[in-house]
Structures are given as C-alpha cells and as structure tokens.
Design a protein around this motif. Structure first.
Motif, short mmCIF file in Angstrom:
data_model
loop_
_atom_site.label_atom_id
_atom_site.label_comp_id
_atom_site.label_asym_id
_atom_site.label_seq_id
_atom_site.Cartn_x
_atom_site.Cartn_y
_atom_site.Cartn_z
N GLU A 170 12.44 -3.03 -8.47
CA GLU A 170 11.89 -3.38 -9.38
C GLU A 170 10.62 -4.68 -9.05
O GLU A 170 9.75 -4.42 -9.54
N VAL A 171 11.22 -5.50 -8.23
CA VAL A 171 10.14 -6.30 -7.64
C VAL A 171 9.00 -5.93 -6.90
O VAL A 171 7.76 -6.30 -7.04
N LEU A 172 9.50 -4.79 -6.13
CA LEU A 172 8.34 -4.27 -5.36
C LEU A 172 7.25 -3.30 -6.54
O LEU A 172 6.05 -3.54 -6.17
N PHE A 173 7.70 -2.95 -7.55
CA PHE A 173 7.02 -2.30 -8.58
C PHE A 173 6.04 -3.27 -9.09
O PHE A 173 4.89 -2.89 -9.32
N GLU A 174 6.69 -4.49 -9.46
CA GLU A 174 5.70 -5.41 -10.05
C GLU A 174 4.73 -5.84 -9.24
O GLU A 174 3.56 -6.26 -9.65
N GLU A 175 5.00 -6.15 -7.90
CA GLU A 175 3.77 -6.67 -6.85
C GLU A 175 2.86 -5.35 -6.72
O GLU A 175 1.81 -5.72 -6.29
N ALA A 176 3.46 -4.41 -6.46
CA ALA A 176 2.53 -3.31 -5.83
C ALA A 176 1.66 -2.54 -7.13
O ALA A 176 0.58 -2.06 -6.97
N VAL A 177 2.34 -2.58 -8.28
CA VAL A 177 1.63 -1.72 -9.50
C VAL A 177 1.19 -2.80 -10.44
O VAL A 177 0.09 -2.70 -10.83
N MET A 178 1.95 -3.72 -10.97
CA MET A 178 1.87 -4.27 -12.19
C MET A 178 0.77 -5.55 -12.00
O MET A 178 -0.37 -5.61 -12.63
N ALA A 196 0.76 -1.41 0.12
CA ALA A 196 0.14 0.03 -0.11
C ALA A 196 0.85 1.25 -0.21
O ALA A 196 0.51 2.10 -0.73
N ALA A 197 1.87 1.25 0.87
CA ALA A 197 2.64 2.45 0.96
C ALA A 197 3.62 2.38 -0.44
O ALA A 197 3.82 3.74 -0.96
N ALA A 198 3.81 1.65 -1.16
CA ALA A 198 4.62 1.45 -2.34
C ALA A 198 3.68 2.08 -3.49
O ALA A 198 4.24 2.86 -4.29
N GLN A 199 2.57 1.54 -3.25
CA GLN A 199 1.44 1.98 -4.44
C GLN A 199 1.34 3.74 -4.28
O GLN A 199 1.53 4.33 -5.34
N ALA A 200 1.45 4.09 -3.14
CA ALA A 200 1.14 5.72 -3.03
C ALA A 200 2.45 6.22 -3.40
O ALA A 200 2.35 7.52 -4.06
N GLU A 201 3.43 5.65 -3.32
CA GLU A 201 4.73 6.43 -3.45
C GLU A 201 4.89 6.34 -4.87
O GLU A 201 5.80 7.25 -5.66
N PHE A 202 4.88 5.14 -5.49
CA PHE A 202 5.03 5.10 -6.72
C PHE A 202 4.14 6.06 -7.84
O PHE A 202 4.49 6.64 -8.85
N ILE A 203 2.94 6.10 -7.44
CA ILE A 203 2.00 6.99 -7.77
C ILE A 203 2.22 8.49 -7.92
O ILE A 203 2.33 9.33 -8.74
N ARG A 204 2.93 8.97 -6.66
CA ARG A 204 3.32 10.30 -6.23
C ARG A 204 4.69 10.53 -7.03
O ARG A 204 4.62 11.75 -7.80
N ALA A 205 5.72 9.50 -7.23
CA ALA A 205 7.02 9.92 -7.52
C ALA A 205 7.39 9.14 -9.10
O ALA A 205 8.58 9.29 -9.48
N ASN A 206 6.41 8.10 -9.23
CA ASN A 206 6.76 7.37 -10.74
C ASN A 206 7.90 6.31 -9.90
O ASN A 206 8.59 6.79 -9.06
N PHE A 207 8.33 5.39 -11.22
CA PHE A 207 9.41 4.42 -10.49
C PHE A 207 10.70 5.07 -10.20
O PHE A 207 11.35 4.87 -9.35
N ALA A 208 11.11 6.12 -11.22
CA ALA A 208 12.66 6.58 -10.87
C ALA A 208 12.75 7.59 -9.64
O ALA A 208 13.72 7.29 -9.05
N GLY A 209 11.54 8.07 -9.41
CA GLY A 209 11.58 9.07 -8.22
C GLY A 209 11.25 8.42 -6.95
O GLY A 209 11.46 8.80 -5.94
N ALA A 210 10.77 7.24 -6.80
CA ALA A 210 10.52 6.71 -5.82
C ALA A 210 11.61 6.17 -4.99
O ALA A 210 12.43 5.69 -5.63
#
Length: 218
Positions: free
Chosen positions: A68-76, A30-44
C-alpha cells in the motif's frame, strides 16, 4: 585435496552491484509503476517488483514497508503532483502584451497540459480503477478538488454565465480524451494543431450560429 573454505566460497560468489539508497528507491518506484500499470494493485507482486528493480524483497520493504505504501509513492504521489502542475496560472496569460503573444502562450500551455495528461494517463487509470471504492475516494477527495481549482483558474477568462466548476471538468475531460486517443492509437503527431483547436473551442465555442439555440427561443 582440502575443501575450499567458506570464506573462499563467499569471495567467489557474484557480488550485487552497490547503488546508493536514493538510486535504489527511484528504481523500485519505476519498477512498481510498471507492475501496477500491468497488473493493477491486486495483481501486482512485490517479488516481481523487487526482481525488476534488481533488489531483494528485504531491500524493497526497507524502503516501502507495505504494498500500500509502495502504491502511494509510485502511483498516487506522482499522479497528484502532475495534476497540480497542470494548473495554468492566470498571471501567465495576463503577462501577454499582444493578442499574438496571448495566443502563443495559450497554445504552448495547452500542449504542455496534454503532454502531462498523456504521461500520467496509465497512472491515472490504474489509481482510479484498480479498486473501485479506492478510486471513488481518490476522485472525490483528491482529484475533484484539483479539477474545481482548474475551473477557478479559468473563471477570469470565462464568458458570463458559465459555471467555473463545469469549465474545469470540461477542460480535464477534453485533455483526457485526447491523451486516451493518442495512447491507444499510437499517434505521435505534433500537438500544435490540437492545441489551437482546443483554444479556439475555449474562446469561441463550437456552435455555428445562435439563432436556432433553444436558449434563444421564446
């Protein structure tokens, strides 16, 4: 006066609240989703994700070895699962016994699809536009096949001569546009009227008449 022992010092330190590993994993996602949405992958930043989830980075990396694994699980993963869940089944419509039942099933199904699109919109845009090359691969390899499948679902309901692939794309695009409008305008009105408009467009089109259509000209 003797100095306090290290054991006593340790006992006086605030203890981190214990939470089961599965619960920590959900909180990190949940925290990763919020951070990726806020800052995109590169800025998170994983440090900020860990802090928001109430864990340290060691715990975060124990569950998700890389960003990368966190992005896959939290977003993809939730994005693809939601897209798959948005595919209505023809059998649902075939179960209708009357035109009124069919209309109600179609209305509720459309409402559910728009709500799903609205829910995943931040994840969808993050996944597509955090990195253009990664977004291109995502669309070509994972989203476009789902859109084609949506067209195949609509094929038995479509008029003769309409391309199912185009129908799937048009359906996806219309719902994306409605979700986008609601997201950026803050609209929270009931979706029933919108769903009825959707289904009217699907079943009868929007052109006022056929006589002036270029397709009918000699």
């Amino acid at each position: 006066m003797p100095a306090p022992s290290s054991a006593r010092k340790k006992s006086n330190a605030p203890r981190r609240e214990y939470r089961p590993a599965a619960e920590r994993r959900v909180e990190i996602i949940a925290a990763a989703q919020a951070e990726f949405i806020r800052a995109n992958f590169a800025g998170a930043r994983t440090r900020e994700i860990a802090e928001a989830a109430g864990v340290n980075q060691a715990t975060l990396f124990k569950h998700f070895p890389t960003k990368e694994v966190l992005f896959e699980e939290a977003v993809m993963r939730p994005l693809i699962e939601a897209m798959q869940g948005m595919h209505g089944r023809v059998e649902v419509y075939e179960a209708a016994g009357t035109p009124d039942e069919l209309s109600e099933l179609a209305r509720q199904s459309t409402i559910n699809h728009i709500e799903d699109m609205e829910r995943i919109l931040p994840l969808l845009t993050t996944a597509l536009f955090s990195d253009m090359e990664a977004g291109r691969q995502l669309f070509q390899q994972r989203l476009e096949p789902l859109i084609r499948q949506r067209g195949e679902v609509l094929r038995p309901l479509a008029k003769s001569g309409l391309d199912p692939e185009f129908l799937g794309l048009a359906s996806f695009g219309l719902m994306f546009a409605v979700a986008l409008q609601r997201c950026f305008t803050g609209r929270t009105d009931d979706l029933s009227t919108t769903a009825i408009q959707f289904n009217r467009l699907y079943t009868s089109g929007f052109a006022r008449g056929k006589s002036s259509s270029p397709d009918n000209e000699d």
